[in-house]
Enzyme design. Structure first.
Site, mmCIF file in Angstrom:
data_model
loop_
_atom_site.group_PDB
_atom_site.id
_atom_site.type_symbol
_atom_site.label_atom_id
_atom_site.label_comp_id
_atom_site.label_asym_id
_atom_site.label_seq_id
_atom_site.Cartn_x
_atom_site.Cartn_y
_atom_site.Cartn_z
ATOM 1 N N ASP B 224 0.845 -1.201 0.000
ATOM 2 C CA ASP B 224 0.000 0.000 0.000
ATOM 3 C C ASP B 224 0.882 1.253 0.000
ATOM 4 O O ASP B 224 0.628 2.218 -0.732
ATOM 5 C CB ASP B 224 -0.914 -0.031 1.230
ATOM 6 C CG ASP B 224 -1.667 1.268 1.432
ATOM 7 O OD1 ASP B 224 -2.583 1.534 0.633
ATOM 8 O OD2 ASP B 224 -1.335 2.033 2.364
ATOM 9 N N LYS B 228 1.461 4.173 -3.047
ATOM 10 C CA LYS B 228 1.339 5.623 -2.834
ATOM 11 C C LYS B 228 2.635 6.342 -3.250
ATOM 12 O O LYS B 228 2.588 7.410 -3.857
ATOM 13 C CB LYS B 228 0.993 5.906 -1.371
ATOM 14 C CG LYS B 228 -0.442 5.485 -1.028
ATOM 15 C CD LYS B 228 -0.708 5.470 0.462
ATOM 16 C CE LYS B 228 -2.155 5.084 0.746
ATOM 17 N NZ LYS B 228 -2.375 4.742 2.176
#
Lengths: 368, 368
Positions: B224, B228
């Site tokens: 994750d 980003k």
């Protein structure tokens, strides 16, 4: 997004921020830029040429100096109004801090010219002017007004607040250190220990470094903070029970100027007489320290309690205003319904020509 | 600005974020709103009605449930394309996390439909898809893509970075805690003292509170964060010497999953076996503490050194990542040329339906 649209840009004010803004604007690669810089106005000269825009960062100063045209804002208004069309936008960048220029915003916006500015005067002064600006921007062919750089310079403060409000969040409280000058002074003066440098010496050094206005009373009176709070409060007002502020003078502002030093004409005399009040500030510092707290000059828009205030407050040494601040940083906390348990925080340099010009240019890019 | 323009809005994905987004969108007073919500698509149903938009926050769920139409994105693409015109914009809101939906962005954007989404897949996956999206958005009648909510949910992160780059600032380094889950885990686990709760118990409690994915390995693998970072790095790439990332897999990601626990099929088994590795994590905590440091799982886009990495790093107990973080806050620091001595910092909740939907709606408002 590909934009065949032209955006004509006229700049009023070519001082520190204005010059930096021009350089940043002219640094955008021409191929990608919808912007045409067609006019410059200083305090003594003006240039206008919409068929042959200014493109050179090295020659605009001499071109402006060589111009025989005097500043003439009514004439500029006519010239710019004539360029507004469905395929051509016009942006006026006010890089002054002038009330006279600010008074023209409703005229410009009504004519379809968008106004972008770091000048706080229009948005924090008499509410009648502010309401004229808002009304003009809501007319069918009205221009927009964009004022991100009025609070925190290039930091995303005004835009963040507008987004919070526009998406339906409920603002509970906005709280922050909004003055870089005040930030520096109290980050140096009050670190949580009972002792430290004398208040007057911190102010004197800040002045020598150029962090204060030439007359430090212009910072210590808190009006700069009160103006910024007024801008934020007015952005929130229509979505809350917060009473409308008639002007920044309606903010409860606790000046740091000792009453005996009110109205002293020069900064030099002010700084020379300030040591007489060191004991007063030292006692406040010691009292805060005894409670495990530091002193910070903060601004608060307390929506829940309908209060807008600026002044010296105490914060625990574990609070971000104590632990996280340094230099002349601004820090702004948004306490809202969605950011409930823990606030949304924005922090960083809140003054200086480069970051202020960046805030202005960021707004201009939003027009494209 | 008065806008006579219509913006048709189609929503794909009506889960937690999708539902919250619909409620926020329908809360905008109709008089001020250019938005017409004309289509909803769930995993099993769809609705399309551009002459009679959805306006009721109380009945859209039952209307969608009662629809006999199946999801049909190719058909939706045709229906929406037909509505694009110089006076009518169309926005497709992708509130899924689907790769299949993400693969359609170039088609939509080429057709003039703007895509707004918190879905990280398209912007952090294969670079070919990303480049198609960028190219489509640059065609003369191409739509835009807006992805503020892909990083930090409603926090002003992507927009701030875009403004910094677009106004010519030089990004030196972006550094932050980008995962709310990782933030919570290490804020609890590592506070600067040599002892503290067992790593496995912190993870177990985080899972019970719903802060982790059902299978905590989906957080602890760091993907994750890598996604980003890829989104931020690609925003910077064209303005720097940073090499283009082929996908988020190219980020140097130091997973926290012990090698022995890789590939464990269920979250329950994973959590049950994690205590065997508590001593390993406790030793790292003690070592950090002995140096006056804490452990934080951070992401770094190091432009100067051409490196993008995610992993556990140590920070002094006086660093904002130690002092200022709490709960499941994100914090992002932008070190740039203009924000030189001290970085620009954004902090706050970086996950949750309300703040994610707000980030998406903020982007939609930029279209207006």
């Amino acid at each position: 997004m590909a934009s065949p649209q032209k955006i004509y840009v006229a700049i009023v004010g070519v001082g520190l921020v204005g010059s930096e803004f021009i350089n940043q604007l002219l640094s955008i690669p021409p191929l990608n830029s919808p912007f045409h810089l067609i006019s410059l106005t200083s305090t003594t000269r003006s240039l206008f040429n919409h068929t042959n825009p200014i493109t050179s960062a090295s020659s605009w100063k001499s071109d402006l100096a060589a111009s025989v045209d005097r500043p003439d804002l009514p004439k500029l208004t006519k010239q710019l109004s004539a360029l507004v069309s469905p395929t051509q936008k016009v942006a006026l960048i006010d890089n002054t801090s002038s009330e006279d220029v600010a008074a023209l915003y409703p005229t410009w916006i009504s004519a379809g010219i968008s106004v972008i500015t770091p000048n706080k005067k229009a948005f924090s002064g008499d509410i009648a002017l502010y309401e004229q600006i808002v009304a003009a921007s809501k007319t069918v062919n009205g221009g927009r007004f964009l004022n991100e750089a009025t609070v925190g310079a290039g930091l995303p403060v005004v835009g963040t607040l507008k987004d919070l409000v526009a998406t339906g969040d409920k603002i509970v409280k906005i709280e922050g250190v909004f003055s870089g000058t005040m930030s520096y002074i109290f980050n140096e003066f009050s670190t949580g220990t009972p002792d430290g440098p004398a208040f007057s010496s911190v102010v004197r050094i800040a002045r020598e470094k150029g962090y204060t206005e030439p007359h430090p009373a212009d910072d210590l009176n808190g009006f700069d903070v009160a103006r910024k709070l007024t801008i934020l409060a007015r952005t929130v007002t229509h979505a809350s029970a917060l009473p409308a502020l008639q002007s920044f003078a309606a903010v409860q502002t606790a000046s740091l100027i000792p009453p005996e030093l009110e109205g002293i004409p020069t900064g030099d005399e002010f700084v020379a007489r300030l040591p007489a009040f060191d004991a007063h500030f030292a006692a406040m510092r010691a009292a805060a320290s005894a409670e495990g707290q530091v002193l910070r000059f903060v601004g608060v828009v307390d929506v829940q309690n309908g209060q807008v205030r600026a002044g010296l407050e105490k914060y625990p040494t574990t609070h971000p205003f104590a632990t996280s601040l340094g230099g002349s940083d601004n820090i702004i906390m948004f306490h809202t319904e969605r950011y409930g348990a823990r606030p949304l925080i924005v922090q960083g340099a809140g003054a200086g020509a480069a970051v202020t010009a960046m805030g202005v240019l960021g707004d201009l890019l939003k027009l494209a």
